[in-house]
Design an enzyme around this catalytic site. Sequence first.
Site, mmCIF file in Angstrom:
data_model
loop_
_atom_site.group_PDB
_atom_site.id
_atom_site.type_symbol
_atom_site.label_atom_id
_atom_site.label_comp_id
_atom_site.label_asym_id
_atom_site.label_seq_id
_atom_site.Cartn_x
_atom_site.Cartn_y
_atom_site.Cartn_z
ATOM 1 N N LYS A 59 0.830 -1.207 0.000
ATOM 2 C CA LYS A 59 0.000 0.000 0.000
ATOM 3 C C LYS A 59 0.867 1.260 0.000
ATOM 4 O O LYS A 59 0.588 2.226 -0.710
ATOM 5 C CB LYS A 59 -0.936 -0.011 1.212
ATOM 6 C CG LYS A 59 -2.001 -1.093 1.144
ATOM 7 C CD LYS A 59 -2.733 -1.276 2.471
ATOM 8 C CE LYS A 59 -3.719 -2.428 2.397
ATOM 9 N NZ LYS A 59 -4.371 -2.707 3.699
ATOM 10 N N GLN A 103 -4.250 -1.616 9.916
ATOM 11 C CA GLN A 103 -4.184 -2.910 9.246
ATOM 12 C C GLN A 103 -4.811 -3.989 10.132
ATOM 13 O O GLN A 103 -4.424 -4.168 11.283
ATOM 14 C CB GLN A 103 -2.729 -3.272 8.929
ATOM 15 C CG GLN A 103 -2.563 -4.575 8.178
ATOM 16 C CD GLN A 103 -3.195 -4.554 6.797
ATOM 17 O OE1 GLN A 103 -3.126 -3.558 6.087
ATOM 18 N NE2 GLN A 103 -3.817 -5.652 6.400
ATOM 19 N N ASP A 126 -10.420 3.201 4.962
ATOM 20 C CA ASP A 126 -10.860 1.808 4.859
ATOM 21 C C ASP A 126 -12.377 1.717 4.752
ATOM 22 O O ASP A 126 -12.913 0.692 4.334
ATOM 23 C CB ASP A 126 -10.389 1.006 6.079
ATOM 24 C CG ASP A 126 -9.019 0.385 5.878
ATOM 25 O OD1 ASP A 126 -8.668 0.091 4.718
ATOM 26 O OD2 ASP A 126 -8.301 0.184 6.864
#
Length: 306
Positions: A59, A103, A126
């Site tokens: 990412k 994460q 997210d």
Amino acid sequence: MRYVTSMAEIIDGKAVAAQIGEEIRRDIEAFVKKGNRTPHLTAILVGEDPASQIYVNNKMKTATTVGITSCTKSLPADISEKELLDVIDELNNDPNVDGILVQLPVPEHIDERKVCNAVAREKDVDGFSVYNVGRMCLDMDSLIPATPLGVIELMRRNNIETFGKNAVVIGRSKNVGMPIAMLMHADGRNETKALDATVTICHRFTPPKELAKYCSMADIIITATGVPGLITKEMVKPGACVIDVGITRITDPNTGKTKLVGDVDFEEVRQVAGWITPVPGGVGPMTVAMLMHNTFKAAKTLAKCE
């Protein structure tokens, strides 16, 4: 973008993701030339899980490619929930941070839902907070989870017809299956620009015979279970579009080496499907691309507020 085989057309997620990345890079370049700050993404990595480290590194590399600055806050696995929430709060209040991602998974002693909801709604790239999920479910503009958004964008850019079509979504996770089902069935006239399909949701408690029945009637199958070989050739309607979100590392019995596979028996299903995504190289690259899309979207929203 697709490349044609003698059987199903393979939906090339890498190529589509690269195209989206280039579009974002050009847009960010223009955004910065207008006097705006370069968008910034911060990732929080709790513990030393190798897979999570690889995902975060990928990412961050993509962020650099599209012109987004980034950093990773690596925290010990034994960090307390309060300490983690304090880190998130600090980033929420940092005017130089546009996007925050934690994460997942986090260690078991930490409440994942509490952590997701702690991220400021406008920086929740997210799309996991109840605020953004709720707005998405009401067909309102929001930061949509990257994997579901990537699936939808992959279908749009490959001109997969969805209006009034029968779709089966296999998997009901709150971060992947549920948002995909919502975006597939909702009214395309509203802010999410959803796809107007007729959707059936299947999950671990759907009897195998019923799963096969629903899949055999579907124009579109989207599977996100992490069960290798779940979808077989006999379950797929000729010409159907098959999107494989599942990804599992297995050991090849012939070579002894590990490899990544999806939920779909790819070599068999490609003989009957009209379109199919490979694993790897299908949905995976799209997830990262749409995370960059969300980060830039968050930066634009925050720039308007300054």
